[in-house]
Scaffold this active site. Structure first.
Site, PDB file in Angstrom:
ATOM      1  N   SER A 128       0.857  -1.189   0.000  1.00 38.64           N
ATOM      2  CA  SER A 128       0.000   0.000   0.000  1.00 38.64           C
ATOM      3  C   SER A 128       0.891   1.237   0.000  1.00 38.64           C
ATOM      4  O   SER A 128       2.037   1.197   0.460  1.00 38.64           O
ATOM      5  CB  SER A 128      -0.850   0.032   1.275  1.00 38.64           C
ATOM      6  OG  SER A 128      -1.483   1.281   1.411  1.00 38.64           O
ATOM      7  N   TYR A 184      -1.217  -0.975  10.526  1.00 40.81           N
ATOM      8  CA  TYR A 184      -1.463  -1.401   9.137  1.00 40.81           C
ATOM      9  C   TYR A 184      -0.324  -0.905   8.240  1.00 40.81           C
ATOM     10  O   TYR A 184       0.225  -1.658   7.432  1.00 40.81           O
ATOM     11  CB  TYR A 184      -2.813  -0.853   8.675  1.00 40.81           C
ATOM     12  CG  TYR A 184      -3.103  -1.024   7.207  1.00 40.81           C
ATOM     13  CD1 TYR A 184      -3.567  -2.243   6.711  1.00 40.81           C
ATOM     14  CD2 TYR A 184      -2.936   0.032   6.312  1.00 40.81           C
ATOM     15  CE1 TYR A 184      -3.848  -2.397   5.353  1.00 40.81           C
ATOM     16  CE2 TYR A 184      -3.215  -0.107   4.959  1.00 40.81           C
ATOM     17  CZ  TYR A 184      -3.670  -1.328   4.491  1.00 40.81           C
ATOM     18  OH  TYR A 184      -3.945  -1.475   3.142  1.00 40.81           O
ATOM     19  N   LYS A 241       2.467  -3.038   6.023  1.00 42.59           N
ATOM     20  CA  LYS A 241       2.646  -2.877   4.579  1.00 42.59           C
ATOM     21  C   LYS A 241       4.101  -2.515   4.253  1.00 42.59           C
ATOM     22  O   LYS A 241       4.610  -2.868   3.190  1.00 42.59           O
ATOM     23  CB  LYS A 241       1.668  -1.820   4.043  1.00 42.59           C
ATOM     24  CG  LYS A 241       0.209  -2.267   4.114  1.00 42.59           C
ATOM     25  CD  LYS A 241      -0.031  -3.487   3.229  1.00 42.59           C
ATOM     26  CE  LYS A 241      -1.472  -3.906   3.149  1.00 42.59           C
ATOM     27  NZ  LYS A 241      -1.696  -5.043   2.246  1.00 42.59           N
TER      28      LYS A 241
HETATM   29  P1  NAP Z   1     -11.816  -5.593  -0.108  1.00 42.47           P
HETATM   30  O1  NAP Z   1     -12.493  -5.010  -1.282  1.00 42.47           O
HETATM   31  O2  NAP Z   1     -12.379  -5.305   1.233  1.00 42.47           O
HETATM   32  O3  NAP Z   1     -11.727  -7.180  -0.362  1.00 42.47           O
HETATM   33  C1  NAP Z   1     -11.537  -8.027   0.654  1.00 42.47           C
HETATM   34  C2  NAP Z   1     -11.352  -9.464   0.105  1.00 42.47           C
HETATM   35  O4  NAP Z   1     -10.518 -10.137   1.035  1.00 42.47           O
HETATM   36  C3  NAP Z   1     -12.626 -10.248   0.001  1.00 42.47           C
HETATM   37  O5  NAP Z   1     -12.544 -11.097  -1.137  1.00 42.47           O
HETATM   38  C4  NAP Z   1     -12.611 -11.098   1.284  1.00 42.47           C
HETATM   39  O6  NAP Z   1     -13.433 -12.231   1.070  1.00 42.47           O
HETATM   40  C5  NAP Z   1     -11.114 -11.375   1.394  1.00 42.47           C
HETATM   41  N1  NAP Z   1     -10.543 -11.687   2.698  1.00 42.47           N
HETATM   42  C6  NAP Z   1     -10.650 -10.980   3.845  1.00 42.47           C
HETATM   43  N2  NAP Z   1      -9.939 -11.560   4.829  1.00 42.47           N
HETATM   44  C7  NAP Z   1      -9.347 -12.653   4.290  1.00 42.47           C
HETATM   45  C8  NAP Z   1      -8.492 -13.672   4.798  1.00 42.47           C
HETATM   46  N3  NAP Z   1      -8.106 -13.682   6.071  1.00 42.47           N
HETATM   47  N4  NAP Z   1      -8.073 -14.656   3.960  1.00 42.47           N
HETATM   48  C9  NAP Z   1      -8.472 -14.659   2.673  1.00 42.47           C
HETATM   49  N5  NAP Z   1      -9.286 -13.728   2.120  1.00 42.47           N
HETATM   50  C10 NAP Z   1      -9.724 -12.741   2.937  1.00 42.47           C
HETATM   51  O7  NAP Z   1     -10.269  -5.139  -0.002  1.00 42.47           O
HETATM   52  P2  NAP Z   1      -9.329  -4.428  -1.087  1.00 42.47           P
HETATM   53  O8  NAP Z   1      -9.473  -2.972  -0.954  1.00 42.47           O
HETATM   54  O9  NAP Z   1      -9.530  -5.061  -2.408  1.00 42.47           O
HETATM   55  O10 NAP Z   1      -7.881  -4.792  -0.521  1.00 42.47           O
HETATM   56  C11 NAP Z   1      -7.070  -5.756  -1.131  1.00 42.47           C
HETATM   57  C12 NAP Z   1      -5.626  -5.457  -0.798  1.00 42.47           C
HETATM   58  O11 NAP Z   1      -5.282  -4.157  -1.277  1.00 42.47           O
HETATM   59  C13 NAP Z   1      -5.277  -5.462   0.687  1.00 42.47           C
HETATM   60  O12 NAP Z   1      -3.991  -6.022   0.841  1.00 42.47           O
HETATM   61  C14 NAP Z   1      -5.230  -3.981   1.030  1.00 42.47           C
HETATM   62  O13 NAP Z   1      -4.388  -3.735   2.142  1.00 42.47           O
HETATM   63  C15 NAP Z   1      -4.650  -3.427  -0.245  1.00 42.47           C
HETATM   64  N6  NAP Z   1      -4.876  -2.008  -0.454  1.00 42.47           N
HETATM   65  C16 NAP Z   1      -6.140  -1.510  -0.591  1.00 42.47           C
HETATM   66  C17 NAP Z   1      -6.312  -0.154  -0.808  1.00 42.47           C
HETATM   67  C18 NAP Z   1      -7.674   0.464  -1.005  1.00 42.47           C
HETATM   68  O14 NAP Z   1      -7.770   1.703  -1.026  1.00 42.47           O
HETATM   69  N7  NAP Z   1      -8.717  -0.308  -1.184  1.00 42.47           N
HETATM   70  C19 NAP Z   1      -5.203   0.699  -0.851  1.00 42.47           C
HETATM   71  C20 NAP Z   1      -3.929   0.163  -0.690  1.00 42.47           C
HETATM   72  C21 NAP Z   1      -3.781  -1.193  -0.500  1.00 42.47           C
HETATM   73  P3  NAP Z   1     -14.024 -13.144   2.300  1.00 42.47           P
HETATM   74  O15 NAP Z   1     -14.844 -12.249   3.144  1.00 42.47           O
HETATM   75  O16 NAP Z   1     -14.804 -14.237   1.609  1.00 42.47           O
HETATM   76  O17 NAP Z   1     -12.812 -13.675   2.994  1.00 42.47           O
END
Ligand code: NAP
Length: 254
Positions: free
Chosen positions: A144, A157, A161
């Site tokens: 991130s 967090y 990262k």
């Molecule tokens: P999201 O939309 O909330 O998606 C969460 C996904 O993770 C769902 O498929 C959920 O499905 C799964 N999940 C949650 N806990 C889990 C676990 N313990 N094991 C396996 N699967 C799990 O999140 P996102 O924004 O796409 O984030 C994805 C990645 O991008 C993360 O690493 C986050 O830190 C990073 N990121 C996000 C942002 C942002 O702005 N969104 C920015 C920087 C980095 P289930 O409920 O079925 O498990």
């Protein structure tokens, strides 16, 4: 483009958000993709949806923090896709607490590091022997932009990262001799469930988006293209690096 034809990829947490975007893009580029997340119903729904788009996907529930689930994930991928794994995208992360570090409990800290860092380490450790046998493979860690700075309320967090940047550098260094590459992606704010506090309220949205030079939040597809590049031979001379994809946002301004 069919840059990934004949390749096999695992994308963790691929039933929503960035992981789903990456899984779809890898499959669109020709890879067979193993879909996984904790909940079986999410996995089934996602597999059905992607198959209806004529994409080659399989699915299995996997909580990345559970050893048995990770073992089943790797075994199922090898079984379903002809005994190889060319790419691992380690995308799962949690953030159970918002607030200063001083208010963070030991159990909250442990959960963040278990899922965001330890699981990424263990899953790559478990996939690497397969890749070593193949003498090729690409590991991508989803970090991130928070890795680079102290964002208010997201201390632990952010630290987790930052650790991924180090983890991928060490894997890159140690595994290069086996033809295995490891890189990171550092997204800015991407419109997903994870970041909804920043974009569902119009006032907050407008305030935060002003910090993004491209004047919009990212979409999962913005991250997916970079992941496909890192999994493909187009990035074959790149390892131990991090691609920041944040609309020009400077971490210090978040
Ligand atoms: P999201 O939309 O909330 O998606 C969460 C996904 O993770 C769902 O498929 C959920 O499905 C799964 N999940 C949650 N806990 C889990 C676990 N313990 N094991 C396996 N699967 C799990 O999140 P996102 O924004 O796409 O984030 C994805 C990645 O991008 C993360 O690493 C986050 O830190 C990073 N990121 C996000 C942002 C942002 O702005 N969104 C920015 C920087 C980095 P289930 O409920 O079925 O498990």
């Amino acid at each position: 483009m069919q840059r990934l034809a004949g390749k096999v990829a695992i994308v963790t947490a691929s039933t929503a958000g960035i992981g789903l975007g990456i899984a779809r893009r890898l499959a669109q580029e020709g890879a067979g993709v193993m879909i996984c997340s904790r909940k079986l119903e999410n996995v089934q729904k996602t597999v059905d949806m992607l198959r209806s788009e004529n994409l080659k996907v399989e699915g299995i529930p996997c909580h990345v923090g559970k050893a048995e689930d990770r073992e089943n994930l790797i075994k199922a991928t090898l079984d379903k896709f002809g005994g190889r794994i060319d790419a691992l995208v380690s995308n799962a992360a949690v953030n159970p607490a918002y607030g200063p570090l001083q208010e963070m409990s030991e159990s909250q800290w442990e959960k963040i590091f278990d899922i965001n860092v330890k699981s990424a380490f263990l899953l790559s450790k478990e996939v690497i022997p397969v890749m070593q046998q193949q003498k090729s493979g690409s590991i991508v860690m989803v970090s991130s932009i928070a890795a680079y700075t102290a964002i208010e309320g997201l201390g632990a967090y952010s630290i987790s990262k930052t650790a991924l940047l180090g983890l991928s550098k060490v894997i890159a260094h140690e595994q290069a001799q086996y033809g295995i590459r490891c890189n990171c992606i550092a997204p800015g704010i991407v419109k997903t469930h994870f970041s909804e506090a920043l974009w569902t309220d119009q006032k907050v949205h407008d305030k935060v988006v002003r910090q993004v030079p491209l004047r919009r939040f990212g979409e999962a597809e913005d991250i997916a293209g970079a992941a496909a590049f890192l999994c493909s031979a187009d990035s074959s001379y790149m390892t131990g690096e991090t691609m920041v994809i944040a609309g020009g946002m400077l971490p210090a301004k978040i």
